[in-house]
Design an enzyme around this catalytic site. Structure first.
Site, PDB file in Angstrom:
ATOM      1  N   TYR A 129       0.821  -1.213   0.000  1.00 55.73           N
ATOM      2  CA  TYR A 129       0.000   0.000   0.000  1.00 55.73           C
ATOM      3  C   TYR A 129       0.851   1.257   0.000  1.00 55.73           C
ATOM      4  CZ  TYR A 129      -4.149  -2.799   0.817  1.00 55.73           C
ATOM      5  OH  TYR A 129      -5.178  -3.692   0.690  1.00 55.73           O
ATOM      6  N   LYS A 176       4.850 -14.503   4.547  1.00 54.28           N
ATOM      7  CA  LYS A 176       5.403 -15.245   3.411  1.00 54.28           C
ATOM      8  C   LYS A 176       6.911 -14.987   3.396  1.00 54.28           C
ATOM      9  CE  LYS A 176       4.314 -17.785  -0.188  1.00 54.28           C
ATOM     10  NZ  LYS A 176       3.642 -19.064  -0.180  1.00 54.28           N
ATOM     11  N   ASP A 210      -0.255 -19.161   3.205  1.00 51.97           N
ATOM     12  CA  ASP A 210      -1.101 -20.086   2.420  1.00 51.97           C
ATOM     13  C   ASP A 210      -1.600 -21.224   3.308  1.00 51.97           C
ATOM     14  OD1 ASP A 210       1.665 -20.360   2.346  1.00 51.97           O
ATOM     15  OD2 ASP A 210       1.748 -21.350   0.420  1.00 51.97           O
ATOM     16  N   ASP A 234      -5.770  -7.157   4.823  1.00 43.66           N
ATOM     17  CA  ASP A 234      -6.958  -6.795   4.049  1.00 43.66           C
ATOM     18  C   ASP A 234      -7.688  -8.057   3.588  1.00 43.66           C
ATOM     19  OD1 ASP A 234      -8.774  -5.376   2.559  1.00 43.66           O
ATOM     20  OD2 ASP A 234      -7.407  -4.960   0.898  1.00 43.66           O
TER      21      ASP A 234
END
Ligand code: NAI
Length: 347
Positions: A129, A176, A210, A234
């Site tokens: 962002y 991640k 994941d 988000d």
């Protein structure tokens, strides 16, 4: 009795209708609890542009800064038109670095899982962002993911402090870092250090996102507080909303060191705007978070009484099946507010 000025941004799409419903409910509760709230209406988003103003008018910024607290309806950000999102701008302008979204099973709302009680804490100012996107050469574009040690440390400390104060047991970081070794790696290291140095009494685990998504949909009750960078926060917020009844029931707050902006997780829902179909509950629950925050920061017990009245009324309405269509009921936005006002009058 202390009068509290609160800035209100009705927003776009379903924003004005849910805001109107929510303010009616809060005003009724305030009258009963003898809390003196003065709404200061300001604009932002498409509606501000349509009035010939800027996306976020100067007065909006000044009033949020003066009131310190704002209740915000959702704002539309057109896709692919070079618009900076109102939300991203507000969060950056006031340094609202901690987004908090409680995701809880609600009485009377039938879902696949019972006893979900997760608090999502999202870093609100960095990651993808940052808005730094470039065309390197025609046909090749890039977006920059930013992580700074200051911001990763700040949100990690905020999350653990929150978890400790609320007597939560465990913070789980979804990341991640196996692929984004520098950015997510930095965030993970900061969270790990804050845990080891300041909050060894709490549990801490890191889960690759994941696998985390699979675990969330298999058994969300294994999670307590989730700590995430901006984009993951988000996405996971909407996923978690789906676990407890949808976007109509998940509130949110954006905290900085000086200001706080309360808003639902959902967007402006243009597909149902202006039809009296939207569920105002998520924004109402955000208003309840705001009242609790005021009760703590202003040390004014009337705000706490006000929040209890509203919560008691909506819990009872949900159990009685008095809901909007998204939750299986038949009430419109305005009628749901009427039901809550009638219930509060009888308390
Ligand atoms: P959305 O959250 O507005 O809608 C997704 C789906 O959920 C739609 O089917 C909608 O009808 C339904 N929904 C959402 N809120 C609901 C409610 N209160 N009651 C009943 N059903 C509800 O997400 P979408 O469609 O991706 O985004 C629409 C616009 O909202 C976009 O311009 C987006 O940028 C903006 N947005 C603004 C946010 C904010 O201001 N905080 C947050 C998310 C999106």
């Amino acid at each position: 009795m202390q009068t509290k000025d609160i800035a209100v941004i009705p927003g776009d799409g379903i924003g004005p209708e849910i805001t109107q419903a929510v303010l009616r409910v809060v005003d009724a509760a305030a009258a009963k609890a003898k809390a003196d709230i003065n709404w200061i209406f300001v604009s932002a988003g498409l509606s501000a542009l349509e009035e010939g103003d800027e996306l976020i008018p100067e007065r909006t910024m000044t009033e949020i800064s003066r009131c310190k607290v704002a209740l915000k309806g959702p704002c539309t950000t057109p896709v692919g038109e070079g618009f900076t999102s109102v939300n991203v701008r507000l969060r950056k302008a006031f340094n609202l670095y901690a987004a908090v979204r409680p995701v809880r099973s609600l009485p009377g709302v039938e879902t696949r899982y019972k006893d979900v009680d997760i608090v999502i804490i999202r870093e609100n100012t960095e990651g993808l962002y940052s808005g730094v996107e470039n065309e390197i050469t025609p046909g090749v574009v890039m977006s920059m993911k930013v992580a700074s040690e200051v911001a990763c440390q700040r949100i990690s400390s905020w999350a653990f402090k929150f978890a400790n104060r609320r007597e939560r047991k465990k913070v789980t970081m979804l990341h991640k870092a196996n692929i984004m070794k520098l950015t997510d790696g930095l965030f993970l290291r900061c969270a790990d250090e804050v845990h080891k140095n300041d909050y060894p009494n709490l549990g801490f685990e890191s889960v690759i996102i994941d696998a985390g998504c699979m675990k969330l949909v298999q058994d969300p009750t294994q999670f307590d507080v989730l700590l995430l960078e901006n984009l993951y926060g988000d996405v996971i917020s909407d996923l978690c909303a789906g676990l407890v009844g949808g976007l109509g029931v998940v509130p949110g707050a954006n905290y900085g060191d000086n200001e706080a902006v309360f808003e639902a997780v959902h967007g402006s829902a243009p597909d149902i705007a202006g039809q009296n179909l939207a569920n105002p509950l998520a924004l109402l629950m955000s208003a309840v978070m705001m009242l609790n925050y005021l009760a703590e920061t202003e040390e004014e017990s009337s705000f706490g009484r006000c929040s209890k009245l509203i919560k008691t009324a909506y819990d009872a309405a949900l159990i009685a099946g008095e809901t909007t269509k998204d939750l299986g009921g038949s009430l419109g936005t305005a009628e749901f507010a009427d039901v809550l006002i009638t219930r509060m009058a009888a308390l």
